[in-house]
Design a protein around this motif. Structure first.
Motif, mmCIF file in Angstrom:
data_model
loop_
_atom_site.group_PDB
_atom_site.id
_atom_site.type_symbol
_atom_site.label_atom_id
_atom_site.label_comp_id
_atom_site.label_asym_id
_atom_site.label_seq_id
_atom_site.Cartn_x
_atom_site.Cartn_y
_atom_site.Cartn_z
ATOM 1 N N THR A 1 0.834 -1.212 0.000
ATOM 2 C CA THR A 1 0.000 0.000 0.000
ATOM 3 C C THR A 1 0.866 1.259 0.000
ATOM 4 O O THR A 1 0.608 2.189 -0.758
ATOM 5 N N GLU A 2 1.895 1.252 0.835
ATOM 6 C CA GLU A 2 2.752 2.443 0.929
ATOM 7 C C GLU A 2 3.454 2.731 -0.399
ATOM 8 O O GLU A 2 3.510 3.877 -0.849
ATOM 9 N N LYS A 3 3.961 1.665 -0.999
ATOM 10 C CA LYS A 3 4.665 1.813 -2.278
ATOM 11 C C LYS A 3 3.710 2.394 -3.328
ATOM 12 O O LYS A 3 4.052 3.334 -4.060
ATOM 13 N N ALA A 4 2.509 1.834 -3.369
ATOM 14 C CA ALA A 4 1.519 2.305 -4.351
ATOM 15 C C ALA A 4 1.156 3.762 -4.072
ATOM 16 O O ALA A 4 1.131 4.588 -4.987
ATOM 17 N N GLN A 5 0.917 4.058 -2.807
ATOM 18 C CA GLN A 5 0.487 5.415 -2.429
ATOM 19 C C GLN A 5 1.528 6.457 -2.843
ATOM 20 O O GLN A 5 1.170 7.526 -3.345
#
Ligand SMILES: Cc1ncc(C[n+]2csc(CCOP(=O)(O)OP(=O)(O)O)c2C)c(N)n1
Length: 356
Positions: free
Chosen positions: A308-312
């Motif tokens: 999620t963090e990478k995508a965000q």
């Protein structure tokens, strides 16, 4: 027996590999490796977050309008991921997922919905056609392109994405007919998300399934669980391989559900009740895949946090880049209709400029 014989539309069976509880049907296996499944899961997470971001941007007045893909991620990721360089995709207007899978940058997709025509241009070498707002016109273009490729001897396939509503358009039937007669290498991918704005699927057509419509045109058809990444992948792969080797067209009906509004201009509470949505929540394509990955020891809360963090971060960067592009000139609306502006267009442009 091919998959298309096993699941012939008149047998009334829907193809599913991954059950809603995240386990596999007996004697069935995923069409790709665990590593590839995890990669595809990451794409689906990215698409869901990018979709949510677009909704938020629109609500904040930073985007003109938007048609969310929420709920249809498996349909788009499963199908587009089997395509090769050189293949062509003809989207409707809800194809954020398929566009990203084809390699269109998120910044470009956001630019389109921000009203910048530059957002309609995929980078060179990426065969993604622009959004088709007119409902159902583009399957004809996909058939024409596939037919041209067949005549030239190019081993490419074309895919058109459209909704259940589009199957009521004459263009859809013309496209299916032509594809059947000329045996062209094309895939008709209908995302049956149960609605055409406020019109529910059951009053869209009296056919029992959309896949059945293939029979009349002499092409293969299959109904798949559109929230099952594995089934979508396997069916599209078979259709694409068949098309590439001269076997002609296929109609795939992905049974799915639109969780969000039709577009940001729509209020779905006017035509569907919360209780109706509830059973579909348990069929959410991301939830199901997560359950599968968890069962294989490939998913936990920490993994989810990292994905999620990478995508965000990537999404935030795309927003920054899209918003840094200067607003197009109002004259652009009129300038490129003809080589030279007609007096009427000139007059309309002056009028519009006078109101700004
Ligand atoms: C030719 C044409 N007629 C009507 C419309 C208005 N319209 C926009 S989207 C839509 C419904 C499309 O439903 P469906 O094909 O099921 O796709 P979905 O929106 O569910 O993805 C309609 C009627 C349009 N854009 N183009």
């Amino acid at each position: 027996m091919s998959l298309f014989d096993d699941y012939h539309p008149l047998k009334g069976k829907m193809f599913q590999i991954l059950k809603p509880d995240g386990t596999l049907h007996l004697d069935m296996k995923p069409p790709v490796s665990d590593q590839e499944i995890f990669n595809l899961y990451q794409k689906m997470v990215f698409i869901r977050l990018a979709d949510q971001k677009a909704l938020m941007l629109q609500r904040q007045g930073r985007m003109g309008t938007y048609a969310p893909v929420w709920g249809q991620e498996a349909c788009q990721v499963g199908s587009a991921s089997v395509l090769r360089k050189g293949d062509w995709v003809f989207p409707a207007f809800r194809e954020l997922g398929a566009s990203l899978m084809m390699g269109v940058p998120l910044k470009t997709i956001y630019l389109y919905w921000m009203g910048n025509e530059e957002g309609s241009r995929a980078p060179d070498g990426i065969n993604m056609m622009p959004v088709s707002i007119p409902v159902g016109t583009h399957p004809l273009h996909a058939v024409g392109t596939a037919w041209a490729a067949k005549i030239k001897g190019d081993k490419i396939v074309t895919v058109s994405y459209f909704g259940d509503g589009a199957t009521s358009k004459g263009d859809f039937h013309e496209a299916m007919n032509l594809a059947g007669v000329f045996k062209v290498p094309t895939i008709f991918f209908c995302q049956n998300n149960q609605f055409a704005i406020s019109v529910p699927r059951k009053i869209q057509t009296a056919s029992e399934t959309i896949a059945q419509k293939a029979v009349a045109y002499g092409v293969d058809g299959i109904q798949v669980d559109g929230n099952d990444l594995f089934a979508v992948y396997a069916a599209t792969k078979e259709a694409v391989d068949k098309a590439r080797s001269g076997g002609g067209a296929t109609l795939i009906e992905g049974v799915t559900y639109r969780f969000g509004p039709h577009t940001t201009a729509d209020d779905p509470t006017k035509y569907r009740r919360e209780e109706e949505i509830e059973p579909w929540k348990a069929l959410d394509p991301l939830v199901r895949l997560r359950l599968y990955l968890k069962g294989r020891g490939l998913w936990n809360d920490e993994v989810e946090k990292q994905v999620t963090e990478k995508a965000q971060n990537e999404i935030d960067q795309a927003v920054k880049e899209a918003e840094a592009v200067s607003t197009p000139d109002v004259e652009d609306i009129f300038k490129y209709v003809y080589a030279e502006m007609t007096p009427q267009l000139q007059e309309q442009m002056e009028y519009l400029k006078g109101t700004l």
